[in-house]
Design an enzyme around this catalytic site. Structure first.
Site, short mmCIF file in Angstrom:
data_model
loop_
_atom_site.label_atom_id
_atom_site.label_comp_id
_atom_site.label_asym_id
_atom_site.label_seq_id
_atom_site.Cartn_x
_atom_site.Cartn_y
_atom_site.Cartn_z
N GLY A 161 19.30 -36.56 82.49
CA GLY A 161 18.76 -35.39 83.17
C GLY A 161 19.75 -34.76 84.15
O GLY A 161 20.83 -35.30 84.42
N HIS A 162 19.34 -33.66 84.72
CA HIS A 162 20.25 -32.92 85.61
C HIS A 162 20.50 -33.68 86.91
O HIS A 162 19.63 -34.37 87.42
CB HIS A 162 19.76 -31.50 85.89
CG HIS A 162 18.38 -31.36 86.44
ND1 HIS A 162 17.84 -30.14 86.75
CD2 HIS A 162 17.41 -32.27 86.71
CE1 HIS A 162 16.62 -30.32 87.20
NE2 HIS A 162 16.33 -31.58 87.19
N ASN A 163 21.73 -33.53 87.39
CA ASN A 163 22.15 -34.12 88.66
C ASN A 163 22.22 -35.64 88.66
O ASN A 163 22.41 -36.25 89.72
CB ASN A 163 21.21 -33.66 89.80
CG ASN A 163 21.25 -32.16 89.99
OD1 ASN A 163 20.42 -31.45 89.43
ND2 ASN A 163 22.24 -31.68 90.68
N GLN A 205 19.78 -23.13 85.98
CA GLN A 205 20.57 -24.32 86.28
C GLN A 205 22.03 -23.91 86.43
O GLN A 205 22.69 -23.57 85.45
CB GLN A 205 20.39 -25.36 85.17
CG GLN A 205 18.92 -25.75 84.97
CD GLN A 205 18.36 -26.61 86.09
OE1 GLN A 205 18.87 -27.69 86.36
NE2 GLN A 205 17.33 -26.14 86.78
#
Lengths: 361, 361, 361
Positions: B263-265, B222
């Site tokens: 979560g990511h993004n 990531q």
């Protein structure tokens, strides 16, 4: 904004592909423009990659982005190449599994960061004299390594981690800052544990004890261990409880996202993956290659077979032995609509009787 | 029992109102008893405030408490004043927004605690030589500040925090004990991060990789960052994952309670607030001024517009673009009632067909 | 694999029973084989206990395991003894509550571990000069004890704990590594707090404040405390927020599993137990001897009476004053089945109308 390398780290596309793990991947470089191969400084999505970056096409729906990308190079399947006009200027890495190749390249970029971590025991760490710390281990500032611990070569223990008595960590595992291992925890090789995760806290076990006071509980000390296989990833603030008498066992390649709770004596089969906020209650067994989506919940003392997929927010309350996808979530609606339908839900058994009576007539 | 000041800290009511931030608030003191203005030592609810404390009436339903309060002073709207008998003995601060004034006064009280934290680097902290620590920063015992970090003036870093490489913290932010920032995290001004929160752990990204073993996963490193705007509050044990390639972005004024997972993004718009135990899966975009009540869950890769309010325990699984309140929660009932209705729920499609057949006759 | 003692720790069965707490338990040893009483080195389940271990039969369904166990001794009720053949070779502890006796014996085993923790302040701990640390307290490496703290005799503070200003910990409590107490937290006697738990972070309180920007929030500083009674257990990564003005109060004997969130001003009655991932929103009152199963959620500002049992995954959104079990969870099904039934669920109010129309005819 993803990592960008400095000039001394950047390499030409062919060198990059030599340096990553391409096991199992077929690929070839196709340089559409007869220009020298580009040097790669970064990795980006098709729409955001800059002129010195590599990108990838893993889903046909992003094909329009491909036509407009500024990337210096793109990983893509032959089918996409066939549809490209001659005018595109990026170098191509033709590969039938661009997403997997992207993953391997992302690892290569991240290794610059990981390799910069000094392979030494920071002077502020508190390491028990009898702990066995193998070669090339990194122990960060203010980490605590208790008596009897063994940490195998190549592992990284982040700042302020606490590794409890007699725990064992296999080769090349990474514990980020503020990971807690209780005593007698076993971690395999190449595991990644994120900050705030707690492995080996007591399972939730109490015997009713009315001998002193009505309704009181007597603690059942938890004497089992936690065993993590190889290649396990544990997300931030995820907790895996130790077994009561036997062990809690997490199989090889299991991936657990953040804020997951694994109860005592749970067993999880290889390569099962769970998204964030999942809870697995005690003594449940889950097979291999399962997935549990976010906030899925599994009751205790049940069995889930291999290749079972539980949808987000769904509660599994009895065995699931057949592979497949399972769902149980109340569909969301505007509040007023929900109110009306939820009210009727409470009369469902009665409605069925009314239909039966109508049918009799 | 709320904080009570010592005599050297206590002030008379008029001085208190001079010292708090009253921007945007109209207010006047009305001292009903022709006595000297009281000195204020504490802040309490109408039913619990002591004789040297200030209280407030923010909801008409507590008017009966007002008649019996022992408080030395009460913030209240003109309408309440109009209904009061002459016999009440407390001083009044007449203000049309008593709840907001209460909030501002509570901050004034808490500042005694915050201001007592020494603005220095504790000798036991481990601070990288190249970290930039501006004036008036407090770094607590055993905190770890890695290389390349910048902490702007007025910020407080609690005991045992770990601030990863190249992270940046804006002015006057507070990190309580045991906060973890991974590398390259950006925190705005006046943010508050509570203990156990983890910002910048890896997003949950894996590519299927059957090249070694059936069902295995290949980690997608990531490489993105986390960016928090100004005035963001992050609750205890809340985790915000770093982006995969782009960044995870939390807007200005966003308030996240405890045990939340972002979560990511994910991107969250300004002034959106989420109560505890909420999960937002990767790549979802949430608008401004939304609320998600406790344990609400939002799937990945969807869009929620501005001014959307999700009820507690509800799962959002597709886009919501219209403002309003949305709910999806199974109504609770005595277990036997639930059992009967839940059983019929499994036959709902069949019941509809039976109704259709009846209608045809 | 549970703890096994070394030879110097093992004792004969009669000595073991002398050393455990048997208050309220009737028991007698029955040695079926006229052999000397066995020495006990460990504790295991019937199917896993080795030849030097003690086991127990707490549920009649495990009677077949009893016939095949290798255990040296078994705790079991008279009824099971009556059904045993003469050929069994294990020593018996006849007791009508084998599960409770097992719990007490498990504690005895675990005490070897707890007693091995040195009762001293580790040289690397940072202890404020005015903190009161009584006799026989253990403070682990790199713990931080702030000003005004009092820790009573016999308590254990794990590595890297942070105990905030003016907090008080009663006798014989255990805080595992990485526990955070904010300021002015009160912990009773014999409490156990697991790693990653955070007690006393700010409750989630904000006043709408449009005076600067539309939709913004003004923080309400949280001035109350957290008070834990005696014999409370708090799981890993569980958070208990401080009160806004009054206190958050957890009663005696309350057991909270991992990843639980207790909001500000919540009050929980004695001996209530909650499984993992439960959330209790602010200002809610819960009675004594309740249970909330995993992932149960309780809304704010409501009242739950004594002896109420909430099923896993169920959301309590209004008062429950009658004892009993309450459930509200969408039954899981294969995804296709769920899809069909969920679609009809959205038409439930309309279906009821159609049934009414049919009935009118």
């Amino acid at each position: 904004m993803a990592i960008v390398l400095n000039p001394s780290q950047a390499v030409t596309l062919d060198k990059l592909l030599e340096q990553i793990d391409t096991q199992g991947l077929d690929w070839k470089i196709k340089n559409s423009s007869n220009q020298p191969l580009p040097s790669i400084y970064g990795l980006g999505s098709l729409s955001n990659a800059g002129k010195t970056e590599i990108s990838f096409l893993s889903n046909a729906k992003f094909f329009p982005h491909l036509l407009k990308t500024e990337a210096a190079a793109v990983i893509l399947p032959q089918k996409a190449v066939d549809h490209l006009p001659d005018t595109v200027s990026f170098a191509m890495v033709v590969c039938e599994n661009p997403y997997l190749m992207y993953a391997r390249i992302a690892q290569w970029f991240d290794n610059f960061r990981l390799n910069s971590i000094p392979k030494q025991i920071h002077s502020s760490a508190i390491v028990a004299p009898d702990a066995i710390i193998e070669e090339g281990v990194s122990i960060g500032p203010l980490a605590v390594i208790e008596s009897g611990v063994k940490i195998a070569a190549g592992s990284i223990i982040g700042a302020s981690c606490v590794i409890g008595k007699n725990s064992v960590i296999g080769n090349n595992s990474i514990l980020y800052a503020h990971v807690t291992l209780y005593h007698d925890v076993i971690i395999g090789q190449r595991c990644i544990l994120h900050s705030g995760s707690v492995i080996g806290a007591d399972g939730f076990g109490f015997a009713p004890d009315n001998t002193h006071e009505k309704g009181a509980w007597c603690k059942i000390s938890q004497l089992g261990r936690v065993i993590l296989g190889n290649d396990v990833e544990i997300g931030a603030c995820t907790t895996v409880d130790r077994g009561a008498l036997e062990d809690t066992v997490i199989g090889n390649g299991v991936k657990l996202d953040n804020q997951i709770m694994i109860g005592h004596n749970v067993r999880i089969g290889d390569h099962t993956a769970m998204a964030a906020c999942v809870g697995i209650a005690g003594s449940t067994q889950i097979g291999a290659r399962c997935t549990v989506a976010g906030a899925g919940m599994v009751s205790g003392h049940i069995t889930i077979g291999d290749d079972v997929h539980v949808s987000g927010g769904s509660a599994v309350t009895s065995d699931i032995l057949e592979p497949g996808r399972y769902t149980g979530v109340f569909p969301i609606a505007p509040h007023g609509v929900w109110q009306k339908n939820a009210a009727v839900l409470q009369q469902l058994a009665q409605l069925r009787r009314r239909i039966q009576q109508l049918e009799k007539k």
